[in-house]
Design an enzyme around this catalytic site. Structure first.
Site, PDB file in Angstrom:
ATOM      1  N   GLY A   8      71.856 -18.796  25.465  1.00  0.00           N
ATOM      2  CA  GLY A   8      71.017 -19.958  25.121  1.00  0.00           C
ATOM      3  C   GLY A   8      71.097 -20.313  23.652  1.00  0.00           C
ATOM      4  O   GLY A   8      70.087 -20.429  22.969  1.00  0.00           O
ATOM      5  N   SER A  10      72.720 -23.128  22.396  1.00  0.00           N
ATOM      6  CA  SER A  10      73.040 -24.536  22.135  1.00  0.00           C
ATOM      7  C   SER A  10      72.000 -25.188  21.232  1.00  0.00           C
ATOM      8  O   SER A  10      72.283 -26.169  20.552  1.00  0.00           O
ATOM      9  CB  SER A  10      73.125 -25.304  23.457  1.00  0.00           C
ATOM     10  OG  SER A  10      71.988 -25.042  24.260  1.00  0.00           O
ATOM     11  N   ARG A  11      70.776 -24.623  21.236  1.00  0.00           N
ATOM     12  CA  ARG A  11      69.671 -25.254  20.499  1.00  0.00           C
ATOM     13  C   ARG A  11      68.764 -24.176  19.904  1.00  0.00           C
ATOM     14  O   ARG A  11      68.871 -23.000  20.245  1.00  0.00           O
ATOM     15  CB  ARG A  11      68.824 -26.114  21.456  1.00  0.00           C
ATOM     16  CG  ARG A  11      69.575 -27.245  22.096  1.00  0.00           C
ATOM     17  CD  ARG A  11      68.690 -28.092  22.989  1.00  0.00           C
ATOM     18  NE  ARG A  11      68.397 -27.470  24.267  1.00  0.00           N
ATOM     19  CZ  ARG A  11      67.168 -27.134  24.678  1.00  0.00           C
ATOM     20  NH1 ARG A  11      66.119 -27.360  23.914  1.00  0.00           N
ATOM     21  NH2 ARG A  11      66.988 -26.577  25.863  1.00  0.00           N
ATOM     22  N   SER A 132      58.228 -12.590  23.177  1.00  0.00           N
ATOM     23  CA  SER A 132      57.282 -13.549  22.580  1.00  0.00           C
ATOM     24  C   SER A 132      55.988 -12.792  22.299  1.00  0.00           C
ATOM     25  O   SER A 132      55.685 -11.791  22.962  1.00  0.00           O
ATOM     26  CB  SER A 132      56.982 -14.667  23.576  1.00  0.00           C
ATOM     27  OG  SER A 132      55.799 -15.363  23.203  1.00  0.00           O
ATOM     28  N   TYR A 145      55.074 -17.066  32.034  1.00  0.00           N
ATOM     29  CA  TYR A 145      55.855 -16.858  30.800  1.00  0.00           C
ATOM     30  C   TYR A 145      55.484 -15.505  30.174  1.00  0.00           C
ATOM     31  O   TYR A 145      56.362 -14.714  29.813  1.00  0.00           O
ATOM     32  CB  TYR A 145      55.566 -17.999  29.827  1.00  0.00           C
ATOM     33  CG  TYR A 145      56.329 -17.945  28.518  1.00  0.00           C
ATOM     34  CD1 TYR A 145      57.685 -18.273  28.454  1.00  0.00           C
ATOM     35  CD2 TYR A 145      55.701 -17.572  27.330  1.00  0.00           C
ATOM     36  CE1 TYR A 145      58.378 -18.229  27.255  1.00  0.00           C
ATOM     37  CE2 TYR A 145      56.380 -17.526  26.125  1.00  0.00           C
ATOM     38  CZ  TYR A 145      57.716 -17.863  26.090  1.00  0.00           C
ATOM     39  OH  TYR A 145      58.405 -17.825  24.891  1.00  0.00           O
ATOM     40  N   LYS A 149      57.928 -12.274  29.575  1.00  0.00           N
ATOM     41  CA  LYS A 149      58.167 -11.767  28.216  1.00  0.00           C
ATOM     42  C   LYS A 149      57.656 -10.331  28.055  1.00  0.00           C
ATOM     43  O   LYS A 149      58.210  -9.561  27.274  1.00  0.00           O
ATOM     44  CB  LYS A 149      57.518 -12.703  27.191  1.00  0.00           C
ATOM     45  CG  LYS A 149      58.193 -14.075  27.114  1.00  0.00           C
ATOM     46  CD  LYS A 149      59.673 -13.956  26.801  1.00  0.00           C
ATOM     47  CE  LYS A 149      60.312 -15.288  26.450  1.00  0.00           C
ATOM     48  NZ  LYS A 149      61.772 -15.171  26.210  1.00  0.00           N
ATOM     49  N   ILE A 178      57.212 -20.935  16.600  1.00  0.00           N
ATOM     50  CA  ILE A 178      58.417 -21.315  15.869  1.00  0.00           C
ATOM     51  C   ILE A 178      58.699 -22.784  16.217  1.00  0.00           C
ATOM     52  O   ILE A 178      58.660 -23.160  17.401  1.00  0.00           O
ATOM     53  CB  ILE A 178      59.637 -20.457  16.313  1.00  0.00           C
ATOM     54  CG1 ILE A 178      59.315 -18.947  16.290  1.00  0.00           C
ATOM     55  CG2 ILE A 178      60.873 -20.795  15.492  1.00  0.00           C
ATOM     56  CD1 ILE A 178      59.130 -18.311  14.950  1.00  0.00           C
TER      57      ILE A 178
END
Ligand code: NAP
Length: 237
Positions: A8, A10-11, A132, A145, A149, A178
């Site tokens: 991951g 790309s960004r 996270s 989520y 995590k 972030i």
């Protein structure tokens, strides 16, 4: 030259981590799934460095297997790919749950499993998993989520125990807030409120995370394994 794969990338945090590894002289594999244009733009930006892009949906075991067949031995694996979703617990569907676990947790399992045989053979490896702070303390309206995590933290600790004698360290980074596409649903007022609640009175940047990943990949971190490092300005201690 050490080979590093960042899932991951790309960004966001992954892309910044790829930039830093490339500039430090590593051979970098940028993994992307949906954002091909962003991955190709990053490849172009880093054309003077040793960088390749590789497409794979890392939530799918077959695609991970195929990706590892296309790349050279990975010395450093950064399990960064992830998705987020804000929903009341009672609104989370089976698909939401399965997609969250597959993208954030199973992806790390598939990539570790594919990367480890080479690392074990050469008696060296670095695995850095991106969790996270919500995996540490739990986030309201982000139960799936947070569960994924928290699973990343468990995977990190257990795998560190198993691989220590093979010269492989496994660590985890738990970022706080972030500024990336993932947090683009937050308004400026939200960011101000979060900043006010943070002991350093600041919001994190992808670079804050990237430089910690690069440290954990370096020879300077050889006695650090099984740890969870919070990059959160003291929001969670
Ligand atoms: P982002 O800007 O939304 O970027 C997410 C990246 O993950 C993209 O490059 C995306 O690639 C990739 N990705 C998602 N699912 C994928 C899949 N199935 N296969 C391959 N790539 C996939 O997010 P970010 O803020 O940089 O987050 C990076 C990591 O940090 C995530 O694990 C996230 O949970 C964690 N994190 C972020 C924050 C924060 O405040 N931003 C805080 C704590 C933890 P494509 O677009 O190419 O599909």
């Amino acid at each position: 030259m050490r080979n590093v794969l960042i899932t991951g990338s790309s960004r966001g945090i992954g892309a910044e981590t790829a930039r830093l590894f490339a500039k430090k002289g590593y051979n970098v594999y940028i993994n992307y799934n949906k954002s091909e244009n962003a991955a190709l733009a990053l490849l172009d930006e880093l054309k003077n460095y040793s960088v390749q892009a590789v497409k794979a949906d890392v939530s799918k075991p077959d695609e991970v297997k195929k990706m590892f067949g296309e790349i050279s031995g990975i010395d450093i694996l950064v399990n960064n790919a992830g998705i987020a979703q804000t929903k009341l617990f009672t609104d989370i569907t089976n698909d939401d749950w399965n997609n969250m676990i597959a993208s954030n947790l199973s992806s790390a399992f598939y990539c570790c499993r594919a990367a480890l045989p080479y690392m074990i053979r050469q008696h060296f490896g670095r695995i850095i998993n991106i969790s996270s702070m919500w995996g540490q303390v739990g986030g309201s309206c982000e139960v799936h989520y947070s569960a994924a995590k928290a699973g990343i933290i468990g995977l990190t600790k257990a795998l560190a125990m198993e691989e220590g004698l093979s010269g492989i360290t496994v660590n985890c980074i738990a970022p706080g807030v972030i500024k990336t596409d993932m947090t683009s649903n937050l308004s400026e007022d939200d960011f101000t409120a979060l900043k006010d609640e943070t002991p350093t009175n600041s919001i994190g940047t992808p670079f804050d995370v990237a430089r910690t990943v690069v440290f954990l990949a370096s020879d300077n971190s050889s006695f650090i394994t099984g740890q969870v490092l919070g990059i959160n300005g003291g929001f969670v201690v």
